[in-house]
Design a protein around this motif. Structure first.
Motif, PDB file in Angstrom:
ATOM      1  N   ASN A  38      56.462  60.741  41.872  1.00 23.66           N
ATOM      2  CA  ASN A  38      56.396  59.318  41.523  1.00 23.66           C
ATOM      3  C   ASN A  38      57.160  59.029  40.223  1.00 23.66           C
ATOM      4  O   ASN A  38      56.691  58.296  39.363  1.00 23.66           O
ATOM      5  CB  ASN A  38      54.951  58.842  41.413  1.00 23.66           C
ATOM      6  CG  ASN A  38      54.197  59.012  42.711  1.00 23.66           C
ATOM      7  OD1 ASN A  38      54.754  58.772  43.785  1.00 23.66           O
ATOM      8  ND2 ASN A  38      52.954  59.437  42.638  1.00 23.66           N
ATOM      9  N   SER A  39      58.318  59.643  40.107  1.00 26.31           N
ATOM     10  CA  SER A  39      59.217  59.490  38.953  1.00 26.31           C
ATOM     11  C   SER A  39      58.619  59.982  37.642  1.00 26.31           C
ATOM     12  O   SER A  39      59.103  59.647  36.567  1.00 26.31           O
ATOM     13  CB  SER A  39      59.667  58.031  38.800  1.00 26.31           C
ATOM     14  OG  SER A  39      60.354  57.617  39.954  1.00 26.31           O
ATOM     15  N   LYS A  40      57.575  60.785  37.717  1.00 29.86           N
ATOM     16  CA  LYS A  40      57.004  61.428  36.532  1.00 29.86           C
ATOM     17  C   LYS A  40      57.384  62.896  36.577  1.00 29.86           C
ATOM     18  O   LYS A  40      57.275  63.545  37.614  1.00 29.86           O
ATOM     19  CB  LYS A  40      55.480  61.283  36.505  1.00 29.86           C
ATOM     20  CG  LYS A  40      55.043  59.855  36.323  1.00 29.86           C
ATOM     21  CD  LYS A  40      53.542  59.756  36.324  1.00 29.86           C
ATOM     22  CE  LYS A  40      53.141  58.290  36.219  1.00 29.86           C
ATOM     23  NZ  LYS A  40      51.732  58.089  36.454  1.00 29.86           N
ATOM     24  N   VAL A  41      57.822  63.398  35.440  1.00 30.55           N
ATOM     25  CA  VAL A  41      58.244  64.787  35.339  1.00 30.55           C
ATOM     26  C   VAL A  41      57.071  65.610  34.816  1.00 30.55           C
ATOM     27  O   VAL A  41      56.543  65.342  33.733  1.00 30.55           O
ATOM     28  CB  VAL A  41      59.459  64.917  34.394  1.00 30.55           C
ATOM     29  CG1 VAL A  41      59.841  66.371  34.208  1.00 30.55           C
ATOM     30  CG2 VAL A  41      60.638  64.105  34.925  1.00 30.55           C
ATOM     31  N   VAL A  63      61.671  66.510  24.637  1.00 30.93           N
ATOM     32  CA  VAL A  63      61.868  66.611  26.081  1.00 30.93           C
ATOM     33  C   VAL A  63      62.036  65.232  26.723  1.00 30.93           C
ATOM     34  O   VAL A  63      63.039  64.953  27.382  1.00 30.93           O
ATOM     35  CB  VAL A  63      60.699  67.374  26.744  1.00 30.93           C
ATOM     36  CG1 VAL A  63      60.900  67.460  28.237  1.00 30.93           C
ATOM     37  CG2 VAL A  63      60.529  68.757  26.131  1.00 30.93           C
ATOM     38  N   GLU A  64      61.057  64.345  26.526  1.00 27.82           N
ATOM     39  CA  GLU A  64      61.109  63.036  27.179  1.00 27.82           C
ATOM     40  C   GLU A  64      62.312  62.218  26.692  1.00 27.82           C
ATOM     41  O   GLU A  64      62.993  61.569  27.490  1.00 27.82           O
ATOM     42  CB  GLU A  64      59.810  62.277  26.939  1.00 27.82           C
ATOM     43  CG  GLU A  64      59.717  60.986  27.742  1.00 27.82           C
ATOM     44  CD  GLU A  64      58.354  60.343  27.630  1.00 27.82           C
ATOM     45  OE1 GLU A  64      57.487  60.657  28.466  1.00 27.82           O
ATOM     46  OE2 GLU A  64      58.157  59.531  26.702  1.00 27.82           O
ATOM     47  N   ARG A  65      62.582  62.271  25.428  1.00 22.59           N
ATOM     48  CA  ARG A  65      63.721  61.526  24.873  1.00 22.59           C
ATOM     49  C   ARG A  65      65.028  61.978  25.512  1.00 22.59           C
ATOM     50  O   ARG A  65      65.872  61.154  25.875  1.00 22.59           O
ATOM     51  CB  ARG A  65      63.770  61.713  23.357  1.00 22.59           C
ATOM     52  CG  ARG A  65      64.898  60.977  22.687  1.00 22.59           C
ATOM     53  CD  ARG A  65      64.785  61.120  21.155  1.00 22.59           C
ATOM     54  NE  ARG A  65      65.961  60.590  20.513  1.00 22.59           N
ATOM     55  CZ  ARG A  65      67.002  61.324  20.127  1.00 22.59           C
ATOM     56  NH1 ARG A  65      67.012  62.630  20.316  1.00 22.59           N
ATOM     57  NH2 ARG A  65      68.043  60.771  19.550  1.00 22.59           N
ATOM     58  N   ASP A  70      69.573  61.176  29.193  1.00 26.62           N
ATOM     59  CA  ASP A  70      70.484  61.784  30.157  1.00 26.62           C
ATOM     60  C   ASP A  70      70.312  61.272  31.589  1.00 26.62           C
ATOM     61  O   ASP A  70      71.261  61.320  32.373  1.00 26.62           O
ATOM     62  CB  ASP A  70      70.313  63.306  30.174  1.00 26.62           C
ATOM     63  CG  ASP A  70      70.820  63.968  28.911  1.00 26.62           C
ATOM     64  OD1 ASP A  70      71.331  63.259  28.015  1.00 26.62           O
ATOM     65  OD2 ASP A  70      70.705  65.199  28.815  1.00 26.62           O
ATOM     66  N   ILE A  71      69.108  60.784  31.938  1.00 30.50           N
ATOM     67  CA  ILE A  71      68.863  60.428  33.341  1.00 30.50           C
ATOM     68  C   ILE A  71      68.499  58.951  33.503  1.00 30.50           C
ATOM     69  O   ILE A  71      69.207  58.203  34.157  1.00 30.50           O
ATOM     70  CB  ILE A  71      67.769  61.330  33.956  1.00 30.50           C
ATOM     71  CG1 ILE A  71      68.220  62.790  33.897  1.00 30.50           C
ATOM     72  CG2 ILE A  71      67.479  60.903  35.395  1.00 30.50           C
ATOM     73  CD1 ILE A  71      67.173  63.790  34.309  1.00 30.50           C
ATOM     74  N   HIS A  72      67.359  58.538  32.927  1.00 32.20           N
ATOM     75  CA  HIS A  72      66.920  57.141  33.083  1.00 32.20           C
ATOM     76  C   HIS A  72      65.867  56.818  32.022  1.00 32.20           C
ATOM     77  O   HIS A  72      64.978  57.633  31.761  1.00 32.20           O
ATOM     78  CB  HIS A  72      66.339  56.926  34.484  1.00 32.20           C
ATOM     79  CG  HIS A  72      66.231  55.481  34.845  1.00 32.20           C
ATOM     80  ND1 HIS A  72      65.152  54.718  34.486  1.00 32.20           N
ATOM     81  CD2 HIS A  72      67.075  54.663  35.521  1.00 32.20           C
ATOM     82  CE1 HIS A  72      65.321  53.479  34.933  1.00 32.20           C
ATOM     83  NE2 HIS A  72      66.487  53.425  35.562  1.00 32.20           N
ATOM     84  N   PRO A  73      65.945  55.625  31.424  1.00 36.87           N
ATOM     85  CA  PRO A  73      65.029  55.278  30.326  1.00 36.87           C
ATOM     86  C   PRO A  73      63.565  55.098  30.712  1.00 36.87           C
ATOM     87  O   PRO A  73      62.714  55.008  29.833  1.00 36.87           O
ATOM     88  CB  PRO A  73      65.606  53.969  29.779  1.00 36.87           C
ATOM     89  CG  PRO A  73      66.483  53.442  30.844  1.00 36.87           C
ATOM     90  CD  PRO A  73      66.957  54.609  31.644  1.00 36.87           C
ATOM     91  N   GLU A  74      63.247  55.062  31.996  1.00 37.12           N
ATOM     92  CA  GLU A  74      61.848  54.878  32.399  1.00 37.12           C
ATOM     93  C   GLU A  74      61.144  56.176  32.783  1.00 37.12           C
ATOM     94  O   GLU A  74      59.985  56.151  33.199  1.00 37.12           O
ATOM     95  CB  GLU A  74      61.775  53.894  33.572  1.00 37.12           C
ATOM     96  CG  GLU A  74      62.177  52.488  33.172  1.00 37.12           C
ATOM     97  CD  GLU A  74      62.109  51.512  34.328  1.00 37.12           C
ATOM     98  OE1 GLU A  74      61.310  51.726  35.256  1.00 37.12           O
ATOM     99  OE2 GLU A  74      62.858  50.523  34.289  1.00 37.12           O
TER     100      GLU A  74
END
Length: 91
Positions: A38-41, A63-65, A70-74
């Protein structure tokens, strides 16, 4: 809304995890990629990162930053506690 499926995110996320891993290793830490759901890593901090007072900061501003840049701001990242790897639906 993230315009990618979880499957499409898998390899880019792995690449970013590999990109931040050396920074964690400098302080005897490590990181494992578990999955994207669900778009959560979902990741797991390891080594010296486990129980470290700075692990929340590492997760959010390291990590999240990097994933957001690199991928998507959400994109959001969730650290899976040791022993909970098979129970991410309840996190």
């Amino acid at each position: 809304m993230i315009p990618f499926t979880d499957e499409e995110l898998m390899n880019p996320v792995r690449n970013v995890i590999d990109k931040v891993r050396p920074s964690l290793a400098l302080d005897s830490g490590d990181i494992s990629f578990i999955t994207v759901k669900n778009s959560k890593v979902y990741i797991q901090l390891k080594g010296a990162c486990v129980g470290c007072a700075s692990s929340g900061t590492t997760l959010k501003y390291g990590v999240e930053r990097q994933l957001k840049m690199d991928i998507h701001p959400e994109i959001t990242v969730i650290n899976v506690p040791v022993g909970m790897e098979n129970d991410i639906d309840n996190l």
